[in-house]
Design a protein around this motif. Structure first.
Motif, PDB file in Angstrom:
ATOM      1  N   GLU A  70       0.835  -1.205   0.000  1.00 24.24           N
ATOM      2  CA  GLU A  70       0.000   0.000   0.000  1.00 24.24           C
ATOM      3  C   GLU A  70       0.870   1.256   0.000  1.00 24.24           C
ATOM      4  O   GLU A  70       1.962   1.255   0.547  1.00 24.24           O
ATOM      5  CB  GLU A  70      -0.922  -0.002   1.223  1.00 24.24           C
ATOM      6  N   PRO A  71       0.418   2.323  -0.659  1.00 22.98           N
ATOM      7  CA  PRO A  71      -0.903   2.480  -1.261  1.00 22.98           C
ATOM      8  C   PRO A  71      -1.011   1.994  -2.704  1.00 22.98           C
ATOM      9  O   PRO A  71      -2.061   2.120  -3.327  1.00 22.98           O
ATOM     10  CB  PRO A  71      -1.106   3.995  -1.199  1.00 22.98           C
ATOM     11  N   TYR A  72       0.091   1.420  -3.230  1.00 26.01           N
ATOM     12  CA  TYR A  72       0.113   1.068  -4.651  1.00 26.01           C
ATOM     13  C   TYR A  72      -0.919   0.000  -5.020  1.00 26.01           C
ATOM     14  O   TYR A  72      -1.513   0.051  -6.100  1.00 26.01           O
ATOM     15  CB  TYR A  72       1.512   0.596  -5.053  1.00 26.01           C
ATOM     16  N   ALA A 179      -3.927   6.481   0.827  1.00 20.51           N
ATOM     17  CA  ALA A 179      -2.666   6.872   0.195  1.00 20.51           C
ATOM     18  C   ALA A 179      -2.071   8.104   0.872  1.00 20.51           C
ATOM     19  O   ALA A 179      -0.861   8.175   1.106  1.00 20.51           O
ATOM     20  CB  ALA A 179      -2.893   7.135  -1.295  1.00 20.51           C
ATOM     21  N   VAL A 180      -2.913   9.077   1.194  1.00 22.90           N
ATOM     22  CA  VAL A 180      -2.433  10.293   1.852  1.00 22.90           C
ATOM     23  C   VAL A 180      -1.853   9.955   3.225  1.00 22.90           C
ATOM     24  O   VAL A 180      -0.818  10.511   3.632  1.00 22.90           O
ATOM     25  CB  VAL A 180      -3.558  11.332   1.958  1.00 22.90           C
ATOM     26  N   ALA A 181      -2.482   9.036   3.940  1.00 25.45           N
ATOM     27  CA  ALA A 181      -1.959   8.635   5.249  1.00 25.45           C
ATOM     28  C   ALA A 181      -0.564   8.034   5.108  1.00 25.45           C
ATOM     29  O   ALA A 181       0.340   8.334   5.907  1.00 25.45           O
ATOM     30  CB  ALA A 181      -2.913   7.634   5.903  1.00 25.45           C
ATOM     31  N   CYS A 182      -0.369   7.204   4.091  1.00 24.18           N
ATOM     32  CA  CYS A 182       0.960   6.626   3.828  1.00 24.18           C
ATOM     33  C   CYS A 182       1.967   7.721   3.499  1.00 24.18           C
ATOM     34  O   CYS A 182       3.107   7.706   3.970  1.00 24.18           O
ATOM     35  CB  CYS A 182       0.889   5.633   2.676  1.00 24.18           C
ATOM     36  N   CYS A 183       1.538   8.686   2.687  1.00 22.66           N
ATOM     37  CA  CYS A 183       2.438   9.759   2.259  1.00 22.66           C
ATOM     38  C   CYS A 183       2.820  10.663   3.421  1.00 22.66           C
ATOM     39  O   CYS A 183       3.973  11.096   3.531  1.00 22.66           O
ATOM     40  CB  CYS A 183       1.794  10.572   1.149  1.00 22.66           C
ATOM     41  N   LYS A 184       1.868  10.965   4.286  1.00 21.04           N
ATOM     42  CA  LYS A 184       2.166  11.812   5.444  1.00 21.04           C
ATOM     43  C   LYS A 184       3.227  11.160   6.324  1.00 21.04           C
ATOM     44  O   LYS A 184       4.154  11.825   6.802  1.00 21.04           O
ATOM     45  CB  LYS A 184       0.891  12.062   6.250  1.00 21.04           C
ATOM     46  N   LYS A 185       3.086   9.861   6.532  1.00 21.25           N
ATOM     47  CA  LYS A 185       4.061   9.143   7.356  1.00 21.25           C
ATOM     48  C   LYS A 185       5.445   9.212   6.732  1.00 21.25           C
ATOM     49  O   LYS A 185       6.452   9.414   7.421  1.00 21.25           O
ATOM     50  CB  LYS A 185       3.618   7.690   7.521  1.00 21.25           C
ATOM     51  N   ARG A 186       5.507   9.058   5.412  1.00 23.15           N
ATOM     52  CA  ARG A 186       6.800   9.102   4.736  1.00 23.15           C
ATOM     53  C   ARG A 186       7.381  10.513   4.757  1.00 23.15           C
ATOM     54  O   ARG A 186       8.582  10.699   4.984  1.00 23.15           O
ATOM     55  CB  ARG A 186       6.661   8.620   3.280  1.00 23.15           C
ATOM     56  N   MET A 187       6.556  11.514   4.534  1.00 24.47           N
ATOM     57  CA  MET A 187       7.034  12.897   4.524  1.00 24.47           C
ATOM     58  C   MET A 187       7.619  13.291   5.880  1.00 24.47           C
ATOM     59  O   MET A 187       8.601  14.028   5.959  1.00 24.47           O
ATOM     60  CB  MET A 187       5.899  13.858   4.157  1.00 24.47           C
ATOM     61  N   GLU A 188       6.993  12.802   6.942  1.00 28.08           N
ATOM     62  CA  GLU A 188       7.479  13.134   8.282  1.00 28.08           C
ATOM     63  C   GLU A 188       8.884  12.593   8.530  1.00 28.08           C
ATOM     64  O   GLU A 188       9.610  13.108   9.375  1.00 28.08           O
ATOM     65  CB  GLU A 188       6.513  12.579   9.328  1.00 28.08           C
ATOM     66  N   GLY A 189       9.251  11.542   7.784  1.00 25.53           N
ATOM     67  CA  GLY A 189      10.570  10.942   7.962  1.00 25.53           C
ATOM     68  C   GLY A 189      11.643  11.546   7.088  1.00 25.53           C
ATOM     69  O   GLY A 189      12.800  11.119   7.134  1.00 25.53           O
ATOM     70  N   GLN A 294       7.326  12.394  -6.339  1.00 26.46           N
ATOM     71  CA  GLN A 294       5.983  12.106  -6.840  1.00 26.46           C
ATOM     72  C   GLN A 294       5.078  13.332  -6.885  1.00 26.46           C
ATOM     73  O   GLN A 294       4.376  13.564  -7.886  1.00 26.46           O
ATOM     74  CB  GLN A 294       5.346  11.010  -5.975  1.00 26.46           C
ATOM     75  N   PHE A 295       5.061  14.130  -5.826  1.00 27.59           N
ATOM     76  CA  PHE A 295       4.095  15.237  -5.800  1.00 27.59           C
ATOM     77  C   PHE A 295       4.540  16.423  -6.643  1.00 27.59           C
ATOM     78  O   PHE A 295       3.696  17.205  -7.100  1.00 27.59           O
ATOM     79  CB  PHE A 295       3.782  15.630  -4.355  1.00 27.59           C
ATOM     80  N   CYS A 296       5.820  16.553  -6.895  1.00 25.73           N
ATOM     81  CA  CYS A 296       6.273  17.552  -7.873  1.00 25.73           C
ATOM     82  C   CYS A 296       5.717  17.210  -9.249  1.00 25.73           C
ATOM     83  O   CYS A 296       5.240  18.086  -9.985  1.00 25.73           O
ATOM     84  CB  CYS A 296       7.800  17.598  -7.927  1.00 25.73           C
ATOM     85  N   VAL A 297       5.769  15.933  -9.604  1.00 28.89           N
ATOM     86  CA  VAL A 297       5.248  15.500 -10.902  1.00 28.89           C
ATOM     87  C   VAL A 297       3.731  15.642 -10.934  1.00 28.89           C
ATOM     88  O   VAL A 297       3.151  16.134 -11.911  1.00 28.89           O
ATOM     89  CB  VAL A 297       5.677  14.047 -11.198  1.00 28.89           C
ATOM     90  N   PHE A 385       3.386  18.541  -1.903  1.00 28.61           N
ATOM     91  CA  PHE A 385       2.449  17.703  -1.143  1.00 28.61           C
ATOM     92  C   PHE A 385       1.445  18.578  -0.400  1.00 28.61           C
ATOM     93  O   PHE A 385       0.238  18.315  -0.421  1.00 28.61           O
ATOM     94  CB  PHE A 385       3.222  16.814  -0.171  1.00 28.61           C
ATOM     95  N   ASP A 386       1.929  19.637   0.232  1.00 23.51           N
ATOM     96  CA  ASP A 386       1.038  20.561   0.936  1.00 23.51           C
ATOM     97  C   ASP A 386       0.078  21.245  -0.035  1.00 23.51           C
ATOM     98  O   ASP A 386      -1.101  21.475   0.291  1.00 23.51           O
ATOM     99  CB  ASP A 386       1.848  21.611   1.698  1.00 23.51           C
ATOM    100  N   GLU A 387       0.563  21.576  -1.227  1.00 16.71           N
ATOM    101  CA  GLU A 387      -0.309  22.178  -2.243  1.00 16.71           C
ATOM    102  C   GLU A 387      -1.426  21.210  -2.631  1.00 16.71           C
ATOM    103  O   GLU A 387      -2.580  21.598  -2.784  1.00 16.71           O
ATOM    104  CB  GLU A 387       0.513  22.546  -3.485  1.00 16.71           C
ATOM    105  N   PHE A 388      -1.073  19.934  -2.779  1.00 17.26           N
ATOM    106  CA  PHE A 388      -2.095  18.930  -3.099  1.00 17.26           C
ATOM    107  C   PHE A 388      -3.116  18.833  -1.974  1.00 17.26           C
ATOM    108  O   PHE A 388      -4.327  18.831  -2.219  1.00 17.26           O
ATOM    109  CB  PHE A 388      -1.453  17.564  -3.340  1.00 17.26           C
ATOM    110  N   LEU A 389      -2.631  18.735  -0.724  1.00 16.95           N
ATOM    111  CA  LEU A 389      -3.545  18.618   0.417  1.00 16.95           C
ATOM    112  C   LEU A 389      -4.499  19.806   0.480  1.00 16.95           C
ATOM    113  O   LEU A 389      -5.677  19.660   0.817  1.00 16.95           O
ATOM    114  CB  LEU A 389      -2.754  18.506   1.713  1.00 16.95           C
ATOM    115  N   GLY A 390      -3.988  20.986   0.157  1.00 15.67           N
ATOM    116  CA  GLY A 390      -4.844  22.179   0.161  1.00 15.67           C
ATOM    117  C   GLY A 390      -5.982  22.081  -0.824  1.00 15.67           C
ATOM    118  O   GLY A 390      -7.084  22.577  -0.569  1.00 15.67           O
TER     119      GLY A 390
END
Length: 396
Positions: A70-72, A179-189, A294-297, A385-390
């Motif tokens: 997950e999230p793939y 997927a967002v939950a997975c991404c948030k965890k990764r971003m925090e690291g 990923q989120f830049c793309v 990523f923050d832009e996407f969340l917004g």
């Protein structure tokens, strides 16, 4: 001393481990087969028989099947919903490398062989992804990684367009939230790795720094291991990763290319060497990192100018000045043509910390070493990523 098949077994273990380390599969999920004197597997599984039939139906050296983690996995199944027989992402990796991703409804040799005769991969809903290598298991690994990346990007881009054009369905929202939950965890690291401090004085120091920066870019999942590039300018020579090299294994794969093109070293260098040279010629920077965060793309592919005359040709002909906060988004292709990155990226980079190339990835620069270039890579990805969340806050 390797015995018969030993070297293949080691390769299979290596790329099975990489799939897990890169966050693409859970431990024990990858099933890799490689053909030496005979077909060797990294582990035995009831699915080996079907995959052996696939190998028999194709002229290939290796085969890979794995259920993505997950999230793939949820993203893959969502993109395969209904009667979709092909997934068509719009990112540059797909455009130049995958073309599209066929869907096979059953885990059967006949359908998978038919798909793999036309493309480098096939996805089977509820099961996973099958890829192959003609020369080495590395090719199967690279394709698998690219399929995960491209499906991830497509799902998020599609979500933005659906949200802005009539709404999203419940299953789409459920997959997004996971997927967002997975991404948030990764971003925090994502924190600053320990990279060599410049200015570097000789070839050895430069190579050590490039090797470390490339590995960190992969370890932080800011690029597929096969894509992206790294370079450093030492006096009148650009040291740059070779085309097709894995950024986490750059030792021995770095070319010294004179700025004046006085040698043919650039033949095996990254295909984006001309763009790197252009950035260095503009002055002020000594290091360049290029990744595919990923989120830049994703955010580069989302544009609300729906009636634009060149929509569909955005990657080469976008006529608009686009920004994500302070970071420019530009079109551009690999090479030196009119729409080449050397003509679109270079002017946008002057005086800036980075530039996003539409559907492609992010280039960042460092004044004296890779520490600020890497920091820029992380910060701009977090910003996107923050832009996407917004934009999706109302459904999270």
């Amino acid at each position: 001393m390797y015995g018969v098949g030993d070297w293949m077994e080691e390769l299979l273990r290596k790329y099975a481990d990489k799939l897990v380390r890169h966050g693409l599969c859970d431990e024990g999920a990858p099933l890799l087969g490689g053909l030496d004197a005979q077909l060797t597997w990294n582990r035995r599984d009831k699915l080996c028989g079907v995959l052996e039939d696939v190998v028999d139906g194709l002229n290939i050296n290796s085969i890979l099947f794995a259920r993505p983690c997950e999230p793939y996995f949820s993203i893959m199944n969502y993109l395969c919903r209904g009667n979709n027989n092909v997934i068509c992402p719009d990112d540059t990796e797909t455009r130049t490398f995958l073309h599209d991703i066929p869907v096979c409804r059953e885990f059967g040799a006949s359908g998978m062989v038919d798909a793999l005769r036309r493309r480098k991969s096939v996805v089977v809903p509820g099961h996973g992804i099958v890829t192959f290598g003609v020369v080495s298991p590395e090719q199967a690994f690279v394709t698998y990684s690219s399929v995960c990346f491209s499906m991830f990007v497509k799902f998020f881009v599609d979500f933005l367009y659906c949200l802005n054009n009539g709404g999203v369905d419940d299953e789409q929202v459920r997959v997004l939230r996971g997927a967002v939950a997975c991404c948030k965890k990764r971003m925090e690291g994502l924190s600053m790795p320990s990279l060599e401090k410049g200015v570097f004085k000789d070839r050895g120091e430069v190579i050590d720094a490039i090797v470390s920066a490339g590995k960190a870019t992969v370890d932080y999942r800011l690029v597929d291991s096969f894509f992206g590039n790294v370079s450093y300018r030492l006096k009148d020579t650009v040291y740059i990763s070779q085309t097709g090299s894995s950024l986490d294994e750059l030792r021995g794969c770095i070319d010294p290319c004179p700025m004046d093109n006085s040698t043919c070293a650039g033949i095996t260098a990254s295909s984006e060497l001309s763009a790197h040279k252009g950035v260095y010629s503009s002055g002020g920077n000594m290091a360049i990192l290029h990744g595919h965060p990923q989120f830049c793309v994703i955010m580069s592919l989302f544009c609300e100018k729906y009636d634009c005359d060149v929509r569909g040709l955005c990657h080469v002909r976008c006529p608009h000045k686009r920004f994500i906060q302070d970071v420019a988004v530009v079109p551009g292709e690999v090479g030196c043509g009119v729409t080449g990155l050397c003509n679109t990226l270079v002017p946008a980079m002057r005086g800036n910390r980075g530039v996003i190339v539409y559907g492609h990835g992010l280039f960042t620069v460092g004044k004296v070493d890779f520490r600020d270039a890497f920091c820029n890579l992380v910060d701009i990805e977090k910003m996107c990523f923050d832009e996407f969340l917004g934009k999706v806050r109302g459904v999270l």
